[in-house]
Design a protein around this motif. Structure first.
Motif, PDB file in Angstrom:
ATOM      1  N   LEU A 112      18.022  23.078 -55.441  1.00 21.30           N
ATOM      2  CA  LEU A 112      17.902  23.753 -56.729  1.00 21.30           C
ATOM      3  C   LEU A 112      17.302  25.123 -56.499  1.00 21.30           C
ATOM      4  N   GLN A 113      17.973  26.181 -56.988  1.00 17.09           N
ATOM      5  CA  GLN A 113      17.446  27.536 -56.828  1.00 17.09           C
ATOM      6  C   GLN A 113      16.272  27.735 -57.772  1.00 17.09           C
ATOM      7  N   VAL A 114      15.156  28.256 -57.219  1.00 15.65           N
ATOM      8  CA  VAL A 114      13.952  28.480 -58.019  1.00 15.65           C
ATOM      9  C   VAL A 114      13.545  29.946 -58.092  1.00 15.65           C
ATOM     10  N   ALA A 115      14.142  30.803 -57.233  1.00 14.88           N
ATOM     11  CA  ALA A 115      13.777  32.222 -57.262  1.00 14.88           C
ATOM     12  C   ALA A 115      14.776  33.047 -56.460  1.00 14.88           C
ATOM     13  N   ARG A 116      14.730  34.357 -56.722  1.00 17.43           N
ATOM     14  CA  ARG A 116      15.484  35.334 -55.928  1.00 17.43           C
ATOM     15  C   ARG A 116      14.493  36.404 -55.514  1.00 17.43           C
ATOM     16  N   ILE A 117      14.507  36.747 -54.243  1.00 15.79           N
ATOM     17  CA  ILE A 117      13.566  37.731 -53.711  1.00 15.79           C
ATOM     18  C   ILE A 117      13.979  39.133 -54.129  1.00 15.79           C
ATOM     19  N   GLY A 118      13.001  39.889 -54.597  1.00 17.45           N
ATOM     20  CA  GLY A 118      13.236  41.268 -55.023  1.00 17.45           C
ATOM     21  C   GLY A 118      12.736  42.251 -53.982  1.00 17.45           C
ATOM     22  N   LYS A 119      12.250  43.371 -54.462  1.00 18.65           N
ATOM     23  CA  LYS A 119      11.843  44.446 -53.557  1.00 18.65           C
ATOM     24  C   LYS A 119      10.484  44.175 -52.925  1.00 18.65           C
ATOM     25  N   PRO A 120      10.229  44.820 -51.782  1.00 14.37           N
ATOM     26  CA  PRO A 120       8.917  44.692 -51.134  1.00 14.37           C
ATOM     27  C   PRO A 120       7.824  45.289 -52.019  1.00 14.37           C
ATOM     28  N   HIS A 121       6.603  44.778 -51.838  1.00 16.00           N
ATOM     29  CA  HIS A 121       5.448  45.286 -52.566  1.00 16.00           C
ATOM     30  C   HIS A 121       4.353  45.552 -51.547  1.00 16.00           C
ATOM     31  N   GLY A 122       4.040  46.801 -51.319  1.00 13.62           N
ATOM     32  CA  GLY A 122       3.021  47.152 -50.338  1.00 13.62           C
ATOM     33  C   GLY A 122       3.558  47.118 -48.912  1.00 13.62           C
ATOM     34  N   ILE A 123       2.630  47.168 -47.952  1.00 21.21           N
ATOM     35  CA  ILE A 123       3.038  47.262 -46.542  1.00 21.21           C
ATOM     36  C   ILE A 123       2.807  45.968 -45.761  1.00 21.21           C
ATOM     37  N   ARG A 124       2.252  44.925 -46.404  1.00 20.25           N
ATOM     38  CA  ARG A 124       1.893  43.703 -45.687  1.00 20.25           C
ATOM     39  C   ARG A 124       2.916  42.579 -45.849  1.00 20.25           C
ATOM     40  N   GLY A 125       4.123  42.901 -46.323  1.00 19.38           N
ATOM     41  CA  GLY A 125       5.177  41.901 -46.377  1.00 19.38           C
ATOM     42  C   GLY A 125       5.315  41.147 -47.679  1.00 19.38           C
ATOM     43  N   GLU A 126       4.511  41.466 -48.684  1.00 22.16           N
ATOM     44  CA  GLU A 126       4.678  40.803 -49.981  1.00 22.16           C
ATOM     45  C   GLU A 126       5.980  41.259 -50.621  1.00 22.16           C
ATOM     46  N   VAL A 127       6.558  40.371 -51.441  1.00 25.30           N
ATOM     47  CA  VAL A 127       7.781  40.693 -52.162  1.00 25.30           C
ATOM     48  C   VAL A 127       7.640  40.285 -53.623  1.00 25.30           C
ATOM     49  N   GLU A 178      14.302  43.282 -45.348  1.00 27.10           N
ATOM     50  CA  GLU A 178      15.437  42.520 -44.806  1.00 27.10           C
ATOM     51  C   GLU A 178      15.791  41.315 -45.654  1.00 27.10           C
ATOM     52  N   ILE A 179      14.796  40.652 -46.239  1.00 31.85           N
ATOM     53  CA  ILE A 179      15.067  39.426 -47.004  1.00 31.85           C
ATOM     54  C   ILE A 179      15.327  39.693 -48.492  1.00 31.85           C
ATOM     55  N   ARG A 180      15.323  40.952 -48.866  1.00 28.73           N
ATOM     56  CA  ARG A 180      15.580  41.325 -50.265  1.00 28.73           C
ATOM     57  C   ARG A 180      16.920  40.741 -50.728  1.00 28.73           C
ATOM     58  N   GLY A 181      16.924  40.120 -51.895  1.00 28.05           N
ATOM     59  CA  GLY A 181      18.135  39.531 -52.455  1.00 28.05           C
ATOM     60  C   GLY A 181      18.370  38.088 -52.047  1.00 28.05           C
ATOM     61  N   ALA A 182      17.587  37.571 -51.102  1.00 25.35           N
ATOM     62  CA  ALA A 182      17.749  36.178 -50.675  1.00 25.35           C
ATOM     63  C   ALA A 182      17.352  35.238 -51.815  1.00 25.35           C
ATOM     64  N   LYS A 183      17.966  34.071 -51.828  1.00 23.42           N
ATOM     65  CA  LYS A 183      17.683  33.064 -52.852  1.00 23.42           C
ATOM     66  C   LYS A 183      16.821  31.963 -52.254  1.00 23.42           C
ATOM     67  N   LEU A 184      15.842  31.495 -53.033  1.00 23.75           N
ATOM     68  CA  LEU A 184      14.941  30.433 -52.602  1.00 23.75           C
ATOM     69  C   LEU A 184      15.312  29.126 -53.296  1.00 23.75           C
ATOM     70  N   PHE A 185      15.393  28.055 -52.501  1.00 24.54           N
ATOM     71  CA  PHE A 185      15.783  26.739 -53.013  1.00 24.54           C
ATOM     72  C   PHE A 185      14.745  25.693 -52.628  1.00 24.54           C
ATOM     73  N   VAL A 186      14.627  24.664 -53.482  1.00 24.52           N
ATOM     74  CA  VAL A 186      13.830  23.482 -53.155  1.00 24.52           C
ATOM     75  C   VAL A 186      14.761  22.285 -53.148  1.00 24.52           C
ATOM     76  N   GLU A 187      14.346  21.277 -52.416  1.00 27.92           N
ATOM     77  CA  GLU A 187      15.097  20.023 -52.362  1.00 27.92           C
ATOM     78  C   GLU A 187      14.602  19.124 -53.489  1.00 27.92           C
ATOM     79  N   THR A 188      15.524  18.556 -54.267  1.00 29.30           N
ATOM     80  CA  THR A 188      15.141  17.644 -55.347  1.00 29.30           C
ATOM     81  C   THR A 188      15.898  16.342 -55.180  1.00 29.30           C
TER      82      THR A 188
END
Length: 185
Positions: A3-18, A74-84
């Motif tokens: 089940l898709q729970v999120a889509r990664i957007g743009k980076p935030h700051g320099i420490r890898g947060e998105v 690099e991971i911008r636009g990737a989709k996050l899924f969980v197993e249900t």
């Protein structure tokens, strides 16, 4: 089932947060340190949450596998899924996009199109219907307008108010389908 729970957007700051577009009703429960997500495209995952915080109305996530802004880009636009194991079965709410896509959209007994997507919006969700003429129609996914969802028989029943299809169509079009909709409502 995934089940898709999120889509990664743009980076935030320099420490890898998105930033992430949240697609779940329970972000506080889903996005906690240690939570692991399957990722699409698979080459970017799996990803494990190392930090989660809100910046105004935007959820910011840090992942153990993402150490800097370059990797975050690099991971911008990737989709996050969980197993249900199973989906919500409470009947009232709990329709997922994959359950709706492909269903016929009917007004009365007339097929007026097919569901192609579910847009999750802050105020209310929208069904995206491809009309018989190929035009995209946005329909508020509320009980008054979509009183019945029947995946077993392959349809959603619509009771649109007069003019809804013309107003929410991506392009003004022929009146043959929408006129029938007003009569069937």
């Amino acid at each position: 089932m995934q089940l898709q729970v999120a889509r990664i957007g743009k980076p935030h700051g320099i420490r890898g947060e998105v930033t992430v577009q949240v697609l779940t009703d329970a972000p506080e429960a889903r996005f906690v340190p240690g939570a692991e997500f399957h990722v699409e495209p698979a080459k970017f995952g799996p990803l494990t949450v190392s930090s989660a915080r809100w910046n105004k109305d935007i959820l910011l996530l840090g992942f153990e596998q993402v150490a800097d802004r370059n990797r975050a880009e690099e991971i911008r636009g990737a989709k996050l899924f969980v197993e249900t194991e199973e989906l919500d079965d409470d009947g009232e709410e709990g329709w997922y996009e994959h359950e709706l896509v492909g269903l016929e959209a009917r007004v009365g007994g007339q097929v007026v199109g097919k569901v192609t997507a579910l847009n999750t919006m802050p105020a209310q969700d929208l069904l995206v219907i491809e009309g018989a003429d190929g035009k995209e129609i946005l329909v508020p996914f509320v009980e008054e307008i979509v009183p019945e969802v029947n995946p077993e028989d392959g349809y959603v029943l619509l009771t649109p108010p007069p003019g809804l299809f013309e107003l929410n169509s991506a392009d003004e079009g022929e009146a043959d389908g929408p006129e029938g909709n007003g009569a069937g409502a």
